[in-house]
Each structure stands twice: as structure tokens, then as C-alpha cells.
Design a protein around this motif. Sequence first.
Motif, mmCIF file in Angstrom:
data_model
loop_
_atom_site.group_PDB
_atom_site.id
_atom_site.type_symbol
_atom_site.label_atom_id
_atom_site.label_comp_id
_atom_site.label_asym_id
_atom_site.label_seq_id
_atom_site.Cartn_x
_atom_site.Cartn_y
_atom_site.Cartn_z
ATOM 1 N N THR A 143 56.608 72.317 30.882
ATOM 2 C CA THR A 143 56.963 70.986 31.363
ATOM 3 C C THR A 143 58.140 71.095 32.339
ATOM 4 O O THR A 143 58.900 72.064 32.320
ATOM 5 C CB THR A 143 57.379 70.049 30.208
ATOM 6 O OG1 THR A 143 58.547 70.585 29.564
ATOM 7 C CG2 THR A 143 56.257 69.899 29.190
ATOM 8 N N THR A 144 58.306 70.060 33.155
ATOM 9 C CA THR A 144 59.466 70.003 34.041
ATOM 10 C C THR A 144 60.690 69.458 33.305
ATOM 11 O O THR A 144 61.822 69.812 33.649
ATOM 12 C CB THR A 144 59.171 69.104 35.255
ATOM 13 O OG1 THR A 144 58.764 67.812 34.786
ATOM 14 C CG2 THR A 144 58.080 69.695 36.119
ATOM 15 N N GLU A 145 60.468 68.601 32.299
ATOM 16 C CA GLU A 145 61.581 67.971 31.597
ATOM 17 C C GLU A 145 62.441 69.004 30.870
ATOM 18 O O GLU A 145 61.935 69.923 30.245
ATOM 19 C CB GLU A 145 61.071 66.936 30.586
ATOM 20 C CG GLU A 145 60.417 65.716 31.209
ATOM 21 C CD GLU A 145 59.002 65.971 31.679
ATOM 22 O OE1 GLU A 145 58.433 67.023 31.293
ATOM 23 O OE2 GLU A 145 58.462 65.148 32.448
ATOM 24 N N ARG A 146 63.750 68.825 30.975
ATOM 25 C CA ARG A 146 64.732 69.697 30.331
ATOM 26 C C ARG A 146 64.654 71.133 30.852
ATOM 27 O O ARG A 146 65.088 72.070 30.185
ATOM 28 C CB ARG A 146 64.566 69.691 28.798
ATOM 29 C CG ARG A 146 64.596 68.316 28.158
ATOM 30 C CD ARG A 146 65.983 67.745 28.128
ATOM 31 N NE ARG A 146 66.864 68.493 27.249
ATOM 32 C CZ ARG A 146 68.160 68.247 27.095
ATOM 33 N NH1 ARG A 146 68.729 67.272 27.796
ATOM 34 N NH2 ARG A 146 68.909 68.958 26.271
ATOM 35 N N ASN A 147 64.140 71.294 32.048
ATOM 36 C CA ASN A 147 64.060 72.621 32.662
ATOM 37 C C ASN A 147 64.584 72.619 34.092
ATOM 38 O O ASN A 147 65.432 73.428 34.449
ATOM 39 C CB ASN A 147 62.620 73.147 32.630
ATOM 40 C CG ASN A 147 62.164 73.499 31.228
ATOM 41 O OD1 ASN A 147 62.866 74.207 30.508
ATOM 42 N ND2 ASN A 147 61.011 73.007 30.821
ATOM 43 N N PHE A 148 64.068 71.707 34.928
ATOM 44 C CA PHE A 148 64.409 71.716 36.349
ATOM 45 C C PHE A 148 65.599 70.826 36.706
ATOM 46 O O PHE A 148 65.999 70.780 37.868
ATOM 47 C CB PHE A 148 63.199 71.254 37.175
ATOM 48 C CG PHE A 148 62.127 72.299 37.352
ATOM 49 C CD1 PHE A 148 62.313 73.366 38.211
ATOM 50 C CD2 PHE A 148 60.930 72.197 36.663
ATOM 51 C CE1 PHE A 148 61.327 74.320 38.393
ATOM 52 C CE2 PHE A 148 59.939 73.146 36.834
ATOM 53 C CZ PHE A 148 60.136 74.216 37.697
ATOM 54 N N GLU A 149 66.159 70.098 35.743
ATOM 55 C CA GLU A 149 67.153 69.078 36.073
ATOM 56 C C GLU A 149 68.366 69.637 36.825
ATOM 57 O O GLU A 149 68.841 69.036 37.793
ATOM 58 C CB GLU A 149 67.616 68.362 34.808
ATOM 59 C CG GLU A 149 66.617 67.367 34.254
ATOM 60 C CD GLU A 149 65.569 68.014 33.353
ATOM 61 O OE1 GLU A 149 64.800 67.282 32.713
ATOM 62 O OE2 GLU A 149 65.526 69.269 33.291
ATOM 63 N N ALA A 150 68.892 70.781 36.400
ATOM 64 C CA ALA A 150 70.097 71.323 37.035
ATOM 65 C C ALA A 150 69.824 71.725 38.480
ATOM 66 O O ALA A 150 70.619 71.425 39.391
ATOM 67 C CB ALA A 150 70.619 72.520 36.236
ATOM 68 N N LEU A 151 68.699 72.411 38.710
ATOM 69 C CA LEU A 151 68.364 72.835 40.071
ATOM 70 C C LEU A 151 68.098 71.621 40.958
ATOM 71 O O LEU A 151 68.574 71.552 42.104
ATOM 72 C CB LEU A 151 67.139 73.749 40.038
ATOM 73 C CG LEU A 151 66.683 74.314 41.382
ATOM 74 C CD1 LEU A 151 67.757 75.218 41.990
ATOM 75 C CD2 LEU A 151 65.365 75.074 41.234
#
Length: 351
Positions: A143-151
Motif C-alpha cells: 500500500t502507499t499509506e504509511r509508506n510514501f508520506e515522508a518522500l
Amino acid sequence: MSILYLNGSPRKHASATKKLADAFVAGMREAAPSSTVDEIVLYDKSITACRGCFGCWHRTPGVCVIRDDMDDLLVSFRRADVIVWSMPLYYFGMPSKAKAFLDRLMPNNSPLFEERNGSIRHPQTYDAASQSHVLISTCEFQTTERNFEALALQFDLLCGERVSKVLCPVGGAFAAERPGRAARTRLDEVRASGAMYAAPKSIPRDTERLLSTPVFDPDRYMAVVNRVAAIAKTPPGKERTPPSNRANAILEAFAARYCENLEPDDALAVECAFSDEPSRAVLLCEARTCTVRPAPDGRTQTRIEADVALWERIVSGETSITDALLDGTLRVWGDFEAVLRFEDLFEGVEV
């Protein structure tokens, strides 16, 4: 339109993210044929880490004191109309060479402070307002959630409304030399989004959300990845017995269902092992034919092991390889991306 295409993956041309970026850039060029593309593989360049000396502000304004490939890259960066950033997600951020490149863009900024959109920033020393950015990234998570947020937030802070994003989970689906059906569909969607982007220099938010959906069911993907990883810790059998008539009939049924023409250099060999005989053979899928071959003494790229009855159920379409893998009745070693291609290669066979 001048496009600077930055490949920030340590895998360089073998990058899964690059497949998505290639598709996006191809779409841009279809919509704007006069565009020029300057593709830079950052891991092929000499980019020393920023020293934080502020020499580019005070000693030699606008010019870094370090002499390496960034001299030319800074010029290319300033001249580009669109910057395409292609990079995998590493520890919720970017790979080290991409970060080194980003840090070395400091000569593009002035030491002055200004308030911009409620934040304090350094103004840029060239016409950056007319420049647009596209961030393209993949990760192995489902999933994108909780993974891509910082970038994603880093690029939002750097570029504001001038950045569009293509963030794709399940990056392993794109890693195979020839991706499976679901991954190819997503690549077509990314290509279309590139064509859509060319004129307005932006991607609609609903398209960004569509491209961020996983190409496989997230729960099943996680279960399959964990199952394959667990199996990899156990050595496969070393059977050398040729298949029985019943097992050979199953393999011939697979060959008869072969339905895709592979490129001549894209042959796929899958070792099929029958755990209850025990025996094994290889299905060799080539440009126009699929044939049953004796298993070699050494290990093949991919091995699938199940009992004869389960193989019969798979080839008849009664069950799928994934279901059998998850319930522990089937085991896989080697290149799992090759297994994902089974549904493309054999009519009626599900992965």
C-alpha cells in the motif's frame, strides 16, 4: 519541452521504478513529439556529498566549490522545463545518491529568507516557477499509506503545486524482465498519464490516486510474499526420476494451453516437481511453442512443487497457484515473478 529524466536507483537500468518512469516519459513524448529528453543515471555520476560550507553562497555565489559531475548537472537542471525524478523508496525516503544530488542543488538558492505560502524559504536564483516536477517511486510494500508520506511531503515542500506524483506499491510486480498482465496494465495507465501530463504539466489528483492502488490484492500479496520467503529457507528436493504417465499428461496439458507468443530472447523455463512420485520436468516456453523437457542436473530459474492431484486441479482451473501456495499444498523456489506470468502463458490457469 525539455525533460530532465533523473534515474536515482542503484539498480540503474534494471530498476523496477525505471519501467514506470520510462512509460511516463514515453507518454509525454507521444503527446509532445518535439520534446527532448536528457536521461541521467545518477549512480553513474560523480556526486560528492554536500559539505555544508556555504561556499556557493558566499565565496563563489551560485557555484559549488566542489568540482565533479554536478557542474554540468546543475546547468541541465536549470535549463529543464520538466524534471522527472525516478527512484525507489528506501527507508521511507530516497536512495543516497538521489539525496546527494538534491543536497547539491543548494547553489540554485539565495542565502536570503522569504515568506512563501506561510513558510520561510530561500528564494531560487533562476526561474524555477516555470519548472515542473514529477516524482515516480515504487516500494515493495502493498500500500502507499504509511509508506510514501515522508518522500511525498519532501517534494511538496520543495516544489509546492509544481509537483505531480506517481507512487506505486507492490514494486516487485514491475521487476520482472517481462512483467505480468496486471503490471502491464498499470504501465499502460502510467503511459497514458504521461500523455495527459504533457500540456497542463500536472496529473489530476484522481489519476494519482488510481496509480497508487496496488496491482494485486494487498492481503493476498502479503501472504504470498511471506509464504515464498518461508519456503526459500527450505531446500528443494533433488529428484531426477522422469514423470509418470499421469504426471507427463499434466505437463502436456499445460503445453496444449500455451497461449502467448514470447519474444525470441524471452524464453521462460519453469521446473515442475511432483512431490508424491517424486519426479520433475521442465516446461520450456519459447516464442511460439511450449515443450516438456527433462529437468537439468542444476537448479532452474523457477521451481514449483505440488502433488500430482493438485497439479491436475491447477491445469483444469479448479484452483489457483496462489490459493495452493497459501494453504501450504504447493511450494515455489526462485523467481516468483515468473510464476506470476503463468496466467498470461496458459489459458485457464490462474495464479
